[in-house]
Write a protein that holds these residues in place. Structure first.
Motif, short mmCIF file in Angstrom:
data_model
loop_
_atom_site.label_atom_id
_atom_site.label_comp_id
_atom_site.label_asym_id
_atom_site.label_seq_id
_atom_site.Cartn_x
_atom_site.Cartn_y
_atom_site.Cartn_z
N MET A 159 0.83 -1.21 0.00
CA MET A 159 0.00 0.00 0.00
C MET A 159 0.86 1.26 0.00
N ILE A 160 1.96 1.25 0.74
CA ILE A 160 2.86 2.41 0.74
C ILE A 160 3.47 2.59 -0.65
N THR A 161 3.83 1.49 -1.29
CA THR A 161 4.41 1.57 -2.64
C THR A 161 3.40 2.15 -3.63
N PHE A 162 2.16 1.66 -3.58
CA PHE A 162 1.14 2.19 -4.48
C PHE A 162 0.82 3.64 -4.17
N ALA A 163 0.76 3.97 -2.89
CA ALA A 163 0.43 5.34 -2.50
C ALA A 163 1.50 6.32 -2.96
N ALA A 164 2.74 5.87 -3.08
CA ALA A 164 3.81 6.75 -3.54
C ALA A 164 3.93 6.74 -5.06
N SER A 165 3.73 5.59 -5.69
CA SER A 165 4.00 5.49 -7.13
C SER A 165 2.88 6.08 -7.99
N ILE A 166 1.65 5.97 -7.55
CA ILE A 166 0.55 6.47 -8.39
C ILE A 166 0.59 8.00 -8.54
N PRO A 167 0.75 8.78 -7.47
CA PRO A 167 0.87 10.24 -7.68
C PRO A 167 2.12 10.63 -8.46
N LEU A 168 3.23 9.92 -8.24
CA LEU A 168 4.43 10.23 -9.02
C LEU A 168 4.24 9.90 -10.49
N GLY A 169 3.53 8.83 -10.78
CA GLY A 169 3.23 8.49 -12.17
C GLY A 169 2.37 9.54 -12.84
N PHE A 170 1.33 10.02 -12.14
CA PHE A 170 0.50 11.08 -12.70
C PHE A 170 1.30 12.36 -12.91
N ALA A 171 2.19 12.67 -11.98
CA ALA A 171 3.02 13.87 -12.13
C ALA A 171 3.91 13.76 -13.36
N CYS A 172 4.48 12.58 -13.58
CA CYS A 172 5.35 12.40 -14.75
C CYS A 172 4.55 12.49 -16.05
#
Length: 61
Positions: free
Chosen positions: A27-40
């Protein structure tokens, strides 16, 4: 001092095998990667739009 064989046997007895990934880690991995993916993705679209506008401006001259 223990021999290499004794150390190897102690290692094999102590070895517990694979440690499974916990739910909180996922859950921590998804919570960090999804917003970073949208930002990219938004950064990529902004760069493409800036390139298109620069191409238009250069083409007008």
């Amino acid at each position: 001092m223990r021999s290499i064989r004794d150390r190897w046997l102690a290692f094999r007895v102590d070895e517990r095998g694979e440690m499974y990934i916990g739910f909180s880690y996922l859950m921590i991995t998804f919570a960090a990667s999804i917003p970073l993916g949208f930002a990219c993705v938004h950064l990529y679209h902004a760069l493409c739009a800036a390139g298109g506008i620069a191409n238009l401006i250069i083409g007008l001259f």
